[in-house]
Design an enzyme around this catalytic site. Structure first.
Site, PDB file in Angstrom:
ATOM      1  CE  LYS A  58      16.287 -19.375  -3.028  1.00 60.24           C
ATOM      2  NZ  LYS A  58      15.808 -20.461  -3.890  1.00 60.24           N
ATOM      3  CG  ASP A 106      12.135 -20.591  -3.668  1.00 57.44           C
ATOM      4  OD1 ASP A 106      11.007 -20.260  -4.065  1.00 57.44           O
ATOM      5  OD2 ASP A 106      13.173 -20.430  -4.352  1.00 57.44           O
ATOM      6  CE  LYS A 135      10.325 -19.486  -7.521  1.00 62.60           C
ATOM      7  NZ  LYS A 135      11.476 -20.203  -6.938  1.00 62.60           N
ATOM      8  CG  ASP A 159      -3.076 -27.293  -7.295  1.00 58.54           C
ATOM      9  OD1 ASP A 159      -4.236 -27.289  -7.755  1.00 58.54           O
ATOM     10  OD2 ASP A 159      -2.336 -28.278  -7.333  1.00 58.54           O
ATOM     11  CB  THR A 202      14.152 -12.930 -12.907  1.00 60.31           C
ATOM     12  OG1 THR A 202      14.552 -14.125 -12.253  1.00 60.31           O
ATOM     13  CG2 THR A 202      13.875 -11.865 -11.882  1.00 60.31           C
ATOM     14  NE  ARG A 255      26.101 -13.907  -9.509  1.00 55.81           N
ATOM     15  CZ  ARG A 255      25.070 -14.576  -8.992  1.00 55.81           C
ATOM     16  NH1 ARG A 255      24.530 -14.198  -7.853  1.00 55.81           N
ATOM     17  NH2 ARG A 255      24.602 -15.640  -9.602  1.00 55.81           N
ATOM     18  NE  ARG A 283      24.632 -19.413  -9.345  1.00 52.83           N
ATOM     19  CZ  ARG A 283      24.048 -19.249 -10.521  1.00 52.83           C
ATOM     20  NH1 ARG A 283      24.495 -19.936 -11.574  1.00 52.83           N
ATOM     21  NH2 ARG A 283      23.028 -18.418 -10.665  1.00 52.83           N
TER      22      ARG A 283
END
Ligand code: C5P
Length: 234
Positions: A35, A62, A64, A67, A122, A184, A214
């Site tokens: 991504k 990505d 987003k 418009d 989120t 995670r 991460r």
């Protein structure tokens, strides 16, 4: 156009050098789906997308988009020409914008990248939805309703938390794609994510693509962490 379930690595790096060093770790093995977000795209421009594609990776761009329909349509045409595999927009832009995006994205041969809608970020809380965006419906209702709008406009799926995947599938059908961040490993640091799920949990909840940043990019052995995601999710 339907793609197999997969693990997408969020390459949240600030420059090309860092990304190439990271992707070099995967030379010789399976090339991860990656991504590319706004930070990297704005820093490096379209060339970063082309060079990662040339290295043999599938790319989720990505950006987003949100418009007026004509602007989104023309912008999607440019992104489609970059040969990306997945792009996204904000469902809040409305059905006309989503249909225009689909039109712009479709290549002359009829092929196109998957088009995915962001329903509610989120980072948006229930209070923000009510007091700032002035949306009277609940978060769950809003997400399901935006997902139905996206499906009716012809889009392929939505970005959501794995915990919302089942509700989205119930509202939009099992073939409607769910792309889910907030992943995670058991017992690991949550960082700034709040609603987290393990790769195995995301599989059980019906995610089609997990987006993992991460836990892989900052791992002592990123290739081992990626393979663990694959083993647990696929
Ligand atoms: O490092 P981490 O696994 O938290 O990265 C998650 C990635 O997914 C980041 O690139 C983040 O911007 C993205 N994302 C997210 N939540 C959303 C939409 C995108 O975490 N609702």
């Amino acid at each position: 156009m339907r793609m197999k379930r997969d693990v997408i690595i969020a390459c949240d790096f600030s420059g090309a050098g860092e990304v190439y060093d990271f992707l070099d770790l995967f030379k010789g093995g399976r090339k991860p789906f990656v991504k590319i977000g706004m930070e990297l795209f704005y820093a490096e421009g379209p060339s970063i997308v082309r060079s990662i594609k040339e290295r043999g990776h599938n790319v989720f761009l990505d950006l987003k988009l949100h418009d007026i329909p004509n602007t989104v349509k023309k912008s999607m045409r440019v992104l489609s020409g970059l040969d990306v595999d997945m792009v996204n927009l904000h469902a809040a832009g409305g059905s006309a914008m989503m249909r225009a995006a689909l039109d712009g994205l479709t290549r002359p041969d009829g092929s196109r990248p998957l088009l995915i809608a962001v329903t509610q970020l989120t980072s948006t809380s229930a209070e923000m939805l009510r007091d700032e965006l002035l949306i009277g419906s609940s978060m769950e209702e809003t997400i399901s309703s935006y997902a139905v709008n996206a499906r009716n406009a012809g889009l392929d799926g939505v970005v959501c938390s794995p915990r919302e995947a089942a509700a989205v599938k119930a509202a939009c059908g099992p073939g409607f794609v769910t792309v889910t961040p907030g992943i995670r490993f058991e017992g690991a640091s949550t960082d700034d994510q709040v609603r987290i799920t393990t790769p195995a949990g995301a599989r059980e909840l019906g995610s089609d693509f997990i987006v993992v940043g991460r836990p892989v990019t900052a791992a002592p052995d990123p290739v081992a962490a990626y393979n663990r995601c694959l083993n647990d999710f696929i």
